[in-house]
Design a protein around this motif. Structure first.
Motif, PDB file in Angstrom:
ATOM      1  N   LYS A 120       0.840  -1.200   0.000  1.00 31.49           N
ATOM      2  CA  LYS A 120       0.000   0.000   0.000  1.00 31.49           C
ATOM      3  C   LYS A 120       0.878   1.253   0.000  1.00 31.49           C
ATOM      4  N   PRO A 121       0.578   2.234  -0.863  1.00 31.15           N
ATOM      5  CA  PRO A 121       1.365   3.463  -0.902  1.00 31.15           C
ATOM      6  C   PRO A 121       1.224   4.276   0.386  1.00 31.15           C
ATOM      7  N   ASP A 122       2.323   4.897   0.819  1.00 32.77           N
ATOM      8  CA  ASP A 122       2.258   5.831   1.957  1.00 32.77           C
ATOM      9  C   ASP A 122       1.530   7.110   1.553  1.00 32.77           C
ATOM     10  N   ASP A 123       1.734   7.523   0.315  1.00 29.11           N
ATOM     11  CA  ASP A 123       1.132   8.743  -0.203  1.00 29.11           C
ATOM     12  C   ASP A 123      -0.300   8.447  -0.654  1.00 29.11           C
ATOM     13  N   PRO A 124      -1.307   9.097  -0.054  1.00 25.89           N
ATOM     14  CA  PRO A 124      -2.705   8.837  -0.437  1.00 25.89           C
ATOM     15  C   PRO A 124      -3.034   9.285  -1.859  1.00 25.89           C
ATOM     16  N   ASP A 125      -2.134  10.062  -2.487  1.00 27.85           N
ATOM     17  CA  ASP A 125      -2.364  10.502  -3.864  1.00 27.85           C
ATOM     18  C   ASP A 125      -1.963   9.451  -4.895  1.00 27.85           C
ATOM     19  N   VAL A 126      -1.333   8.372  -4.435  1.00 31.86           N
ATOM     20  CA  VAL A 126      -0.924   7.298  -5.340  1.00 31.86           C
ATOM     21  C   VAL A 126      -1.967   6.183  -5.291  1.00 31.86           C
ATOM     22  N   PHE A 127      -2.530   5.845  -6.432  1.00 31.93           N
ATOM     23  CA  PHE A 127      -3.571   4.820  -6.524  1.00 31.93           C
ATOM     24  C   PHE A 127      -3.062   3.615  -7.320  1.00 31.93           C
ATOM     25  N   ILE A 128      -3.382   2.431  -6.845  1.00 29.99           N
ATOM     26  CA  ILE A 128      -3.042   1.200  -7.556  1.00 29.99           C
ATOM     27  C   ILE A 128      -4.290   0.704  -8.271  1.00 29.99           C
ATOM     28  N   GLN A 129      -4.191   0.419  -9.559  1.00 28.19           N
ATOM     29  CA  GLN A 129      -5.356  -0.015 -10.316  1.00 28.19           C
ATOM     30  C   GLN A 129      -4.939  -0.926 -11.476  1.00 28.19           C
ATOM     31  N   ASN A 130      -5.909  -1.610 -12.044  1.00 31.93           N
ATOM     32  CA  ASN A 130      -5.675  -2.456 -13.212  1.00 31.93           C
ATOM     33  C   ASN A 130      -6.228  -1.764 -14.449  1.00 31.93           C
ATOM     34  N   THR A 131      -5.470  -1.820 -15.526  1.00 32.14           N
ATOM     35  CA  THR A 131      -5.954  -1.267 -16.790  1.00 32.14           C
ATOM     36  C   THR A 131      -6.795  -2.320 -17.502  1.00 32.14           C
ATOM     37  N   ALA A 132      -7.568  -1.876 -18.470  1.00 33.11           N
ATOM     38  CA  ALA A 132      -8.351  -2.808 -19.293  1.00 33.11           C
ATOM     39  C   ALA A 132      -7.515  -3.229 -20.497  1.00 33.11           C
ATOM     40  N   ASP A 133      -7.834  -4.397 -21.058  1.00 27.49           N
ATOM     41  CA  ASP A 133      -7.225  -4.782 -22.336  1.00 27.49           C
ATOM     42  C   ASP A 133      -7.563  -3.694 -23.359  1.00 27.49           C
ATOM     43  N   GLU A 134      -6.623  -3.378 -24.245  1.00 23.29           N
ATOM     44  CA  GLU A 134      -6.938  -2.371 -25.256  1.00 23.29           C
ATOM     45  C   GLU A 134      -6.065  -2.498 -26.491  1.00 23.29           C
ATOM     46  N   TYR A 135      -6.648  -2.077 -27.627  1.00 16.19           N
ATOM     47  CA  TYR A 135      -5.906  -1.907 -28.866  1.00 16.19           C
ATOM     48  C   TYR A 135      -5.595  -0.419 -28.992  1.00 16.19           C
ATOM     49  N   VAL A 136      -4.364  -0.103 -29.371  1.00 12.38           N
ATOM     50  CA  VAL A 136      -3.982   1.299 -29.515  1.00 12.38           C
ATOM     51  C   VAL A 136      -3.201   1.510 -30.806  1.00 12.38           C
ATOM     52  N   ALA A 137      -3.289   2.736 -31.310  1.00  9.89           N
ATOM     53  CA  ALA A 137      -2.427   3.162 -32.409  1.00  9.89           C
ATOM     54  C   ALA A 137      -1.255   3.900 -31.786  1.00  9.89           C
ATOM     55  N   VAL A 138      -0.066   3.723 -32.352  1.00  9.41           N
ATOM     56  CA  VAL A 138       1.151   4.267 -31.749  1.00  9.41           C
ATOM     57  C   VAL A 138       2.013   4.947 -32.802  1.00  9.41           C
ATOM     58  N   ILE A 139       2.477   6.141 -32.479  1.00  7.90           N
ATOM     59  CA  ILE A 139       3.458   6.834 -33.331  1.00  7.90           C
ATOM     60  C   ILE A 139       4.658   7.185 -32.458  1.00  7.90           C
ATOM     61  N   ARG A 140       5.843   7.053 -33.021  1.00  4.66           N
ATOM     62  CA  ARG A 140       7.076   7.194 -32.245  1.00  4.66           C
ATOM     63  C   ARG A 140       7.884   8.416 -32.674  1.00  4.66           C
ATOM     64  N   PHE A 141       8.589   9.033 -31.727  1.00  2.46           N
ATOM     65  CA  PHE A 141       9.513  10.120 -32.052  1.00  2.46           C
ATOM     66  C   PHE A 141      10.649  10.136 -31.041  1.00  2.46           C
ATOM     67  N   GLY A 142      11.738  10.800 -31.373  1.00  4.18           N
ATOM     68  CA  GLY A 142      12.929  10.813 -30.527  1.00  4.18           C
ATOM     69  C   GLY A 142      13.132  12.129 -29.806  1.00  4.18           C
ATOM     70  N   GLY A 143      14.310  12.253 -29.186  1.00  2.00           N
ATOM     71  CA  GLY A 143      14.679  13.495 -28.493  1.00  2.00           C
ATOM     72  C   GLY A 143      13.974  13.661 -27.162  1.00  2.00           C
ATOM     73  N   TYR A 144      14.123  14.859 -26.598  1.00  2.00           N
ATOM     74  CA  TYR A 144      13.423  15.202 -25.357  1.00  2.00           C
ATOM     75  C   TYR A 144      12.035  15.721 -25.702  1.00  2.00           C
ATOM     76  N   ALA A 145      11.017  15.125 -25.109  1.00  2.00           N
ATOM     77  CA  ALA A 145       9.634  15.495 -25.433  1.00  2.00           C
ATOM     78  C   ALA A 145       9.290  16.869 -24.884  1.00  2.00           C
ATOM     79  N   SER A 146       8.393  17.548 -25.570  1.00  2.00           N
ATOM     80  CA  SER A 146       7.880  18.848 -25.137  1.00  2.00           C
ATOM     81  C   SER A 146       6.390  18.899 -25.440  1.00  2.00           C
TER      82      SER A 146
END
Length: 200
Positions: A120-146
């Motif tokens: 259990k997290p000490d910080d009450p702002d941290v929540f533990i949960q399960n994600t649902a199965d999902e299909y996603v589209a993904v695009i990739r890029f490099g460098g430092y994100a902004s």
């Protein structure tokens, strides 16, 4: 002039060596399990099975506002800020859903853990949960994100999906794979949930 060239060459060599040592352990970091369903020219479709994640919610509206404070809270949890002071291995990617209502940042938990056996997290702002199965589209890029990158690649992915007649839903999300001190070989991705049939 010759001495300056030698100094600059030495500094460059040290940076390259340092980055090599940084990249080696990063490459061994557990990555969230997924399957690549189909590759297109500039993006791909993936299937992500359910995973256990630690999440914080925030009023942040930008990548800059969310990344620092969010990472600090989640890192505090896995570095021992939990019941039993247990250290939990870092995985990739770090996930961010930045929007105008409630933004979130999440760490995927190692596959050896579940919602039931995580401390259990000490910080009450941290929540533990399960994600649902999902299909996603993904695009990739490099460098430092902004924020500019997130907007640009979200719009690019949106246009690519329209061109390929693929329906998406939900927010466009950011996945980051590298620590801030890794300068080269950085990997960033924008993902969005899509409607997908296995026989498509």
């Amino acid at each position: 002039m010759k001495n300056l060239i030698i100094i600059l060459a030495s500094i460059t060599l040290l940076i390259v060596l340092f980055q090599s040592f940084v990249i080696m352990p990063v490459n061994k970091t557990e990555e969230q399990k997924h399957s690549v369903i189909r590759k297109y020219k500039d993006f791909e479709i993936r299937f992500y099975p359910s995973a256990t994640i630690a999440t914080i919610h925030s009023n942040a509206k930008t990548y800059r506002e969310l990344s620092g404070p969010g990472f600090q809270k989640l890192a505090g949890y896995i570095f021992g800020g939990n019941e039993g002071n247990k250290k939990i291995s870092m995985t990739t990617p770090v996930q961010m859903d930045i929007n105008d209502s409630v933004s979130t940042m999440s760490f995927v938990m190692p596959s050896a853990y579940s919602k039931e056996n995580l401390p259990k997290p000490d910080d009450p702002d941290v929540f533990i949960q399960n994600t649902a199965d999902e299909y996603v589209a993904v695009i990739r890029f490099g460098g430092y994100a902004s924020d500019k990158d997130l907007k640009f690649y979200s719009e690019k992915l949106q246009n690519l999906l329209k061109e390929n007649k693929i329906s998406s839903f939900g927010n466009y999300r950011f996945l980051g794979y590298n620590p801030p001190f890794q300068f080269i070989g950085r990997r960033n991705e924008i993902i969005v949930s899509v409607e997908w049939e296995e026989n498509k």
